[in-house]
Design an enzyme around this catalytic site. Structure first.
Site, PDB file in Angstrom:
ATOM      1  N   GLY A  61       2.692  -1.112   4.337  1.00 52.57           N
ATOM      2  CA  GLY A  61       2.765   0.305   4.001  1.00 52.57           C
ATOM      3  C   GLY A  61       4.217   0.730   3.815  1.00 52.57           C
ATOM      4  N   GLY A  62       4.804   1.285   4.880  1.00 52.31           N
ATOM      5  CA  GLY A  62       6.159   1.852   4.810  1.00 52.31           C
ATOM      6  C   GLY A  62       7.176   0.973   4.089  1.00 52.31           C
TER       7      GLY A  62
ATOM      8  N   SER B 208       3.100  -2.226  10.512  1.00 52.81           N
ATOM      9  CA  SER B 208       4.546  -2.306  10.744  1.00 52.81           C
ATOM     10  C   SER B 208       5.129  -3.673  10.398  1.00 52.81           C
ATOM     11  CB  SER B 208       4.888  -1.900  12.180  1.00 52.81           C
ATOM     12  OG  SER B 208       4.498  -0.555  12.393  1.00 52.81           O
TER      13      SER B 208
ATOM     14  N   HIS C 221      -9.622   1.159   4.841  1.00 50.87           N
ATOM     15  CA  HIS C 221      -8.358   1.382   5.538  1.00 50.87           C
ATOM     16  C   HIS C 221      -8.577   2.335   6.718  1.00 50.87           C
ATOM     17  CE1 HIS C 221      -4.285   2.606   6.439  1.00 50.87           C
ATOM     18  NE2 HIS C 221      -3.907   1.482   5.841  1.00 50.87           N
TER      19      HIS C 221
ATOM     20  N   GLY D  99       2.136   2.158  10.848  1.00 49.72           N
ATOM     21  CA  GLY D  99       3.072   3.276  10.720  1.00 49.72           C
ATOM     22  C   GLY D  99       3.816   3.624  11.998  1.00 49.72           C
TER      23      GLY D  99
ATOM     24  N   GLU E 269      -5.598  -5.089  10.519  1.00 49.75           N
ATOM     25  CA  GLU E 269      -4.580  -4.085  10.796  1.00 49.75           C
ATOM     26  C   GLU E 269      -4.915  -3.363  12.101  1.00 49.75           C
ATOM     27  OE1 GLU E 269      -2.507  -2.794   6.917  1.00 49.75           O
ATOM     28  OE2 GLU E 269      -4.342  -1.636   7.068  1.00 49.75           O
TER      29      GLU E 269
ATOM     30  N   GLU F 194      -6.963   4.753   7.777  1.00 52.33           N
ATOM     31  CA  GLU F 194      -6.774   6.183   7.459  1.00 52.33           C
ATOM     32  C   GLU F 194      -8.004   6.748   6.767  1.00 52.33           C
ATOM     33  OE1 GLU F 194      -3.011   5.544   5.510  1.00 52.33           O
ATOM     34  OE2 GLU F 194      -2.206   4.957   7.459  1.00 52.33           O
TER      35      GLU F 194
ATOM     36  N   ASN G 217       0.867  -1.172   0.000  1.00 56.60           N
ATOM     37  CA  ASN G 217       0.000   0.000   0.000  1.00 56.60           C
ATOM     38  C   ASN G 217       0.910   1.230   0.000  1.00 56.60           C
ATOM     39  OD1 ASN G 217      -1.804   2.035   0.534  1.00 56.60           O
ATOM     40  ND2 ASN G 217      -2.346   1.322   2.593  1.00 56.60           N
ATOM     41  N   TRP G 218       1.036   1.852  -1.178  1.00 57.85           N
ATOM     42  CA  TRP G 218       1.986   2.973  -1.291  1.00 57.85           C
ATOM     43  C   TRP G 218       1.452   4.253  -0.657  1.00 57.85           C
ATOM     44  CZ3 TRP G 218       4.157   2.543  -7.044  1.00 57.85           C
ATOM     45  CH2 TRP G 218       4.820   1.313  -7.170  1.00 57.85           C
ATOM     46  N   LYS G 219       0.170   4.260  -0.307  1.00 58.38           N
ATOM     47  CA  LYS G 219      -0.462   5.457   0.288  1.00 58.38           C
ATOM     48  C   LYS G 219      -0.195   6.674  -0.611  1.00 58.38           C
ATOM     49  CE  LYS G 219      -0.232   3.228   4.759  1.00 58.38           C
ATOM     50  NZ  LYS G 219      -0.256   3.361   6.209  1.00 58.38           N
TER      51      LYS G 219
HETATM   52  P1  PGA Z   1       2.611   0.214   7.719  1.00 66.20           P
HETATM   53  O1  PGA Z   1       1.171   0.439   7.037  1.00 66.20           O
HETATM   54  O2  PGA Z   1       3.169  -1.054   7.123  1.00 66.20           O
HETATM   55  O3  PGA Z   1       3.409   1.436   7.327  1.00 66.20           O
HETATM   56  O4  PGA Z   1       2.389   0.100   9.177  1.00 66.20           O
HETATM   57  C1  PGA Z   1       0.302  -0.626   6.827  1.00 66.20           C
HETATM   58  C2  PGA Z   1      -0.980  -0.140   6.230  1.00 66.20           C
HETATM   59  O5  PGA Z   1      -1.418   0.965   6.569  1.00 66.20           O
HETATM   60  O6  PGA Z   1      -1.593  -0.828   5.408  1.00 66.20           O
END
Ligand code: PGA
Length: 264
Positions: A244-245, A223, A106, A184, A178, A108, A9-11
């Site tokens: 994500g990251g 994470s 998600h 994050g 999640e 967010e 997930n590149w956000k």
């Molecule tokens: P993260 O994000 O790996 O940076 O914790 C995961 C996500 O939001 O899908």
């Protein structure tokens, strides 16, 4: 035989040039590791990248020009097919740009953009009706976990977001557990916490969908990185990850894929 889905997930990161370069780099690193040419791996690990909307066509063109096995996903969609919905993107638009998956729900989107279970349910049903595979995110807040409400929250999110989904459709939905407090933060859930949550999720799906519930992909996210992927993927009811990251770094993302391949 284990099967895995590893989704990046590149956000809101990577412009078109950077996204193109990242996709190319992931592909070449996987090739270097002979990942692509090993049929067993190709068939049993699905790799997905989810770039921002506007860069999807550029990343799709790049992937199409390479000998690759990377699928494309979007990070969101709207449920109406077209019309006066300023700023929104339809499922058909995403399909025509090359997406086969779409992340919905998600945390967010829930916390920053105010999306609720009812809206997420509409998106999910529209995705299924349009033959697009949903990646449905669920997860509890830290306060909810600390007050002992984790499973109440997961149950409420699943009951509401999956309203109207039948036994045949359930296997088309990928679930990403999640925990919001792990996203994050650099602090993933512990192996014990993941075992407990994923066992609960598996039981939920079997209880509601019978034998089909055994086959629902349950991803962990929060994470997840190259250092903890092996331990997390080895957990029985974990069928991959939403990353994500670490998905923005070709070496880390490739190493996460390799961790899954070692468990096949
Ligand atoms: P993260 O994000 O790996 O940076 O914790 C995961 C996500 O939001 O899908």
């Amino acid at each position: 035989m284990n099967k895995f889905i590893i989704a990046g997930n590149w956000k809101m990161n990577m412009n078109a040039n950077a996204g193109e370069a990242l996709a190319e780099s992931i592909n070449s690193k996987l090739n270097e590791k002979k990942f692509i040419i090993t049929e067993n791996i190709k068939e049993n690990i699905r790799i997905i990248v989810c770039p921002p909307f506007v860069t999807i066509p550029t990343v799709a063109n790049k992937l199409n020009s390479l000998n690759n096995t990377i699928y494309l996903g979007a990070q969101n969609c709207y449920y109406e097919p077209k019309g006066a919905f300023t700023g929104e993107v339809s499922i058909e638009m995403l399909k025509s740009a090359g997406c086969e998956y779409t992340i919905i729900g998600h945390s967010e989107r829930r916390s920053i953009f105010g999306e609720n279970d009812e809206l997420i349910n509409k998106k999910l049903l529209a995705l299924l009706a349009n033959n697009m595979l949903p990646i449905l995110c669920i997860g509890e807040l830290l306060e909810e976990r600390q007050s002992g409400y984790t499973f109440n929250v997961l149950e409420r999110q699943l009951d509401n977001c999956l309203k109207g989904v039948n036994k045949e459709q359930i296997v088309d939905i990928v679930i990403a557990y999640e925990p919001v407090w792990a996203i994050g933060t650099g602090i993933s859930a512990t192996a014990n916490e993941i075992v407990e949550a994923h066992d609960w999720l598996r039981n939920y799906f079997i209880k509601h969908y019978g034998a089909q519930g055994e086959n629902v992909f349950l991803l962990y996210g929060g994470s997840l990185n190259d250092a903890n992927a092996s331990e997390i993927f080895a957990i029985e009811n974990v069928n991959g990850g939403l990353i994500g990251g670490a998905s923005l770094d070709a070496d880390k993302f490739t190493s996460i894929v390799i961790s899954a391949s070692q468990l096949l």
